[in-house]
Design a protein around this motif. Structure first.
Motif, PDB file in Angstrom:
ATOM      1  N   LEU A  48      -2.633  18.072  12.103  1.00 18.83           N
ATOM      2  CA  LEU A  48      -0.958  19.330  11.885  1.00 18.83           C
ATOM      3  C   LEU A  48      -1.007  20.623  11.934  1.00 18.83           C
ATOM      4  O   LEU A  48       0.305  20.589  10.990  1.00 18.83           O
ATOM      5  N   HIS A  49      -1.969  21.972  11.713  1.00 14.96           N
ATOM      6  CA  HIS A  49      -1.611  22.934  11.629  1.00 14.96           C
ATOM      7  C   HIS A  49      -1.108  22.878   9.874  1.00 14.96           C
ATOM      8  O   HIS A  49      -0.005  23.695   9.437  1.00 14.96           O
ATOM      9  N   VAL A  50      -1.881  22.514   8.744  1.00  7.71           N
ATOM     10  CA  VAL A  50      -1.271  22.628   7.166  1.00  7.71           C
ATOM     11  C   VAL A  50      -3.245  22.642   7.095  1.00  7.71           C
ATOM     12  O   VAL A  50      -3.926  22.905   7.512  1.00  7.71           O
ATOM     13  N   SER A  51      -3.360  22.985   5.873  1.00  6.09           N
ATOM     14  CA  SER A  51      -4.268  23.649   4.856  1.00  6.09           C
ATOM     15  C   SER A  51      -5.149  22.383   4.268  1.00  6.09           C
ATOM     16  O   SER A  51      -3.918  21.145   4.097  1.00  6.09           O
ATOM     17  N   ARG A  52      -6.303  21.700   4.157  1.00  6.86           N
ATOM     18  CA  ARG A  52      -6.770  21.360   4.083  1.00  6.86           C
ATOM     19  C   ARG A  52      -5.923  20.840   2.635  1.00  6.86           C
ATOM     20  O   ARG A  52      -6.010  19.270   1.615  1.00  6.86           O
ATOM     21  N   GLN A  53      -6.037  21.750   1.748  1.00 10.07           N
ATOM     22  CA  GLN A  53      -5.306  21.364   0.622  1.00 10.07           C
ATOM     23  C   GLN A  53      -3.899  20.332   0.945  1.00 10.07           C
ATOM     24  O   GLN A  53      -3.651  19.719  -0.174  1.00 10.07           O
ATOM     25  N   THR A  54      -3.105  21.011   1.783  1.00  4.66           N
ATOM     26  CA  THR A  54      -2.472  20.220   1.923  1.00  4.66           C
ATOM     27  C   THR A  54      -2.343  18.168   1.629  1.00  4.66           C
ATOM     28  O   THR A  54      -1.095  17.248   1.909  1.00  4.66           O
ATOM     29  N   VAL A  55      -3.310  18.375   2.638  1.00 10.04           N
ATOM     30  CA  VAL A  55      -3.457  17.176   3.089  1.00 10.04           C
ATOM     31  C   VAL A  55      -3.909  16.932   1.698  1.00 10.04           C
ATOM     32  O   VAL A  55      -3.833  14.756   1.278  1.00 10.04           O
ATOM     33  N   SER A  56      -4.912  17.098   1.403  1.00  8.58           N
ATOM     34  CA  SER A  56      -5.448  16.759  -0.334  1.00  8.58           C
ATOM     35  C   SER A  56      -4.470  16.193  -0.948  1.00  8.58           C
ATOM     36  O   SER A  56      -4.546  15.087  -1.718  1.00  8.58           O
ATOM     37  N   LYS A  57      -3.635  17.015  -0.651  1.00  9.37           N
ATOM     38  CA  LYS A  57      -1.747  16.304  -1.830  1.00  9.37           C
ATOM     39  C   LYS A  57      -1.284  15.347  -1.056  1.00  9.37           C
ATOM     40  O   LYS A  57      -0.910  14.741  -1.982  1.00  9.37           O
ATOM     41  N   TRP A  58      -1.511  15.577  -0.319  1.00 12.76           N
ATOM     42  CA  TRP A  58      -0.627  14.036   0.309  1.00 12.76           C
ATOM     43  C   TRP A  58      -1.779  12.730   0.094  1.00 12.76           C
ATOM     44  O   TRP A  58      -0.262  11.230  -0.640  1.00 12.76           O
ATOM     45  N   GLU A  59      -2.337  13.003  -0.329  1.00 17.17           N
ATOM     46  CA  GLU A  59      -4.060  11.565  -0.219  1.00 17.17           C
ATOM     47  C   GLU A  59      -3.320  11.297  -1.886  1.00 17.17           C
ATOM     48  O   GLU A  59      -4.024  10.213  -2.189  1.00 17.17           O
ATOM     49  N   SER A  60      -3.644  12.742  -2.520  1.00 14.32           N
ATOM     50  CA  SER A  60      -3.863  12.211  -4.222  1.00 14.32           C
ATOM     51  C   SER A  60      -1.600  12.292  -4.916  1.00 14.32           C
ATOM     52  O   SER A  60      -2.138  11.607  -5.746  1.00 14.32           O
ATOM     53  N   ALA A  61      -0.662  11.927  -3.870  1.00 12.61           N
ATOM     54  CA  ALA A  61       0.163  11.492  -4.211  1.00 12.61           C
ATOM     55  C   ALA A  61       1.217  12.578  -5.270  1.00 12.61           C
ATOM     56  O   ALA A  61       1.676  12.446  -5.494  1.00 12.61           O
ATOM     57  N   MET A  68       0.521  -0.787  -0.025  1.00 13.95           N
ATOM     58  CA  MET A  68       0.241   0.321  -0.066  1.00 13.95           C
ATOM     59  C   MET A  68       0.621   1.159  -0.170  1.00 13.95           C
ATOM     60  O   MET A  68       1.619   1.523   0.802  1.00 13.95           O
ATOM     61  N   ASN A  69       0.113   2.083  -1.086  1.00 12.07           N
ATOM     62  CA  ASN A  69       1.571   3.640  -0.925  1.00 12.07           C
ATOM     63  C   ASN A  69       0.895   4.319  -0.141  1.00 12.07           C
ATOM     64  O   ASN A  69       0.621   3.878   1.447  1.00 12.07           O
ATOM     65  N   PHE A  70       2.295   5.423   0.013  1.00 13.31           N
ATOM     66  CA  PHE A  70       1.098   6.342   1.575  1.00 13.31           C
ATOM     67  C   PHE A  70       0.280   6.651   1.472  1.00 13.31           C
ATOM     68  O   PHE A  70      -0.090   7.262   2.785  1.00 13.31           O
ATOM     69  N   ASN A  71      -0.009   7.236   0.565  1.00 10.32           N
ATOM     70  CA  ASN A  71      -1.231   8.452  -0.092  1.00 10.32           C
ATOM     71  C   ASN A  71      -2.439   7.083   0.097  1.00 10.32           C
ATOM     72  O   ASN A  71      -3.435   7.891   1.395  1.00 10.32           O
ATOM     73  N   GLU A  72      -2.078   5.641  -0.151  1.00  7.99           N
ATOM     74  CA  GLU A  72      -3.373   5.078   0.553  1.00  7.99           C
ATOM     75  C   GLU A  72      -3.489   4.989   1.520  1.00  7.99           C
ATOM     76  O   GLU A  72      -3.940   4.925   2.870  1.00  7.99           O
ATOM     77  N   LYS A  73      -2.359   4.526   2.378  1.00  7.58           N
ATOM     78  CA  LYS A  73      -2.420   4.702   3.949  1.00  7.58           C
ATOM     79  C   LYS A  73      -2.947   5.844   4.551  1.00  7.58           C
ATOM     80  O   LYS A  73      -3.969   5.517   5.344  1.00  7.58           O
ATOM     81  N   LEU A  74      -2.628   7.191   4.157  1.00  4.88           N
ATOM     82  CA  LEU A  74      -2.967   8.674   4.724  1.00  4.88           C
ATOM     83  C   LEU A  74      -4.468   8.001   4.978  1.00  4.88           C
ATOM     84  O   LEU A  74      -5.327   8.313   5.101  1.00  4.88           O
ATOM     85  N   ILE A  75      -4.973   7.796   3.772  1.00  8.44           N
ATOM     86  CA  ILE A  75      -6.433   8.218   3.270  1.00  8.44           C
ATOM     87  C   ILE A  75      -7.526   7.258   4.847  1.00  8.44           C
ATOM     88  O   ILE A  75      -8.276   7.548   5.243  1.00  8.44           O
ATOM     89  N   ASP A  76      -6.939   5.876   3.987  1.00  7.36           N
ATOM     90  CA  ASP A  76      -6.923   5.017   5.154  1.00  7.36           C
ATOM     91  C   ASP A  76      -7.066   4.924   6.848  1.00  7.36           C
ATOM     92  O   ASP A  76      -8.348   5.051   7.243  1.00  7.36           O
ATOM     93  N   LEU A  77      -5.798   5.897   7.123  1.00  9.69           N
ATOM     94  CA  LEU A  77      -5.614   6.031   8.594  1.00  9.69           C
ATOM     95  C   LEU A  77      -7.562   7.310   9.073  1.00  9.69           C
ATOM     96  O   LEU A  77      -7.579   7.492   9.812  1.00  9.69           O
ATOM     97  N   ARG A  78      -6.929   8.381   8.079  1.00  6.85           N
ATOM     98  CA  ARG A  78      -7.340   9.345   7.971  1.00  6.85           C
ATOM     99  C   ARG A  78      -9.106   8.906   8.237  1.00  6.85           C
ATOM    100  O   ARG A  78     -10.443   9.421   9.277  1.00  6.85           O
ATOM    101  N   LYS A  79      -9.480   8.596   7.488  1.00  4.44           N
ATOM    102  CA  LYS A  79     -11.297   7.676   7.083  1.00  4.44           C
ATOM    103  C   LYS A  79     -11.590   6.684   8.924  1.00  4.44           C
ATOM    104  O   LYS A  79     -12.504   6.809   9.249  1.00  4.44           O
ATOM    105  N   SER A  80     -10.935   5.932   8.994  1.00  5.26           N
ATOM    106  CA  SER A  80     -10.462   5.369  10.239  1.00  5.26           C
ATOM    107  C   SER A  80     -10.763   5.843  11.010  1.00  5.26           C
ATOM    108  O   SER A  80     -11.717   5.479  11.719  1.00  5.26           O
ATOM    109  N   ARG A  81     -10.546   7.248  11.507  1.00  9.53           N
ATOM    110  CA  ARG A  81     -10.923   8.529  12.787  1.00  9.53           C
ATOM    111  C   ARG A  81     -11.854   8.972  11.972  1.00  9.53           C
ATOM    112  O   ARG A  81     -12.436   9.757  13.286  1.00  9.53           O
ATOM    113  N   GLY A  82     -12.365   9.050  10.826  1.00  4.00           N
ATOM    114  CA  GLY A  82     -13.833   9.646  11.052  1.00  4.00           C
ATOM    115  C   GLY A  82     -13.569  11.119  10.604  1.00  4.00           C
ATOM    116  O   GLY A  82     -14.111  12.125  11.137  1.00  4.00           O
TER     117      GLY A  82
END
Length: 123
Positions: A25-38, A1-15
């Motif tokens: 994490l003191h970052v923007s939503r757009q930053t998290v989106s970029k991480w999740e879209s690799a 599993m790639n990092f971005n996929e792990k992050l999506i799963d972890l985030r969603k598992s916490r709701g």
């Protein structure tokens, strides 16, 4: 599993939404989106925060990550940052050059007007 996929799963598992995770994490939503879209990867400080937040070791969080891909994305990000800094520096230099040129033109114009007025009224 790639990092971005792990992050999506972890985030969603916490709701959590991307915005909520970003706030943690003191970052923007757009930053998290970029991480999740690799499109980009978190810096080391954010990786540590992510591992602490989700209760994982860094190894578990980043295992199976394509290191070469991370290097390329970081290099591209660094290169873009460098380009933006160069552009901003050039803008500042141009601004001061224009101010200097405008001042010099004003002085020359003032001297020409004074010379013309002196020449007209002396004759």
């Amino acid at each position: 599993m790639n990092f971005n996929e792990k992050l999506i799963d972890l985030r969603k598992s916490r709701g959590l939404s991307q915005e909520e995770l970003g706030a943690e994490l003191h970052v923007s939503r757009q930053t998290v989106s970029k991480w999740e879209s690799a499109q980009s990867y978190p810096d080391f400080q954010r990786l540590v925060l992510l591992s602490d937040y989700f209760g994982l070791t860094l190894d578990a969080l980043v295992r199976d990550v394509d290191v070469q891909e991370v290097r390329e994305k970081n290099w591209n990000s660094e290169k873009l940052d460098s380009i933006y800094q160069d552009v901003n520096k050039a803008k500042r230099i141009l601004k001061w050059w224009l101010i200097g040129a405008g001042t010099a033109a004003g002085i020359v114009l003032t001297l020409l007007v004074n010379f013309f007025l002196h020449a007209v009224f002396v004759w």
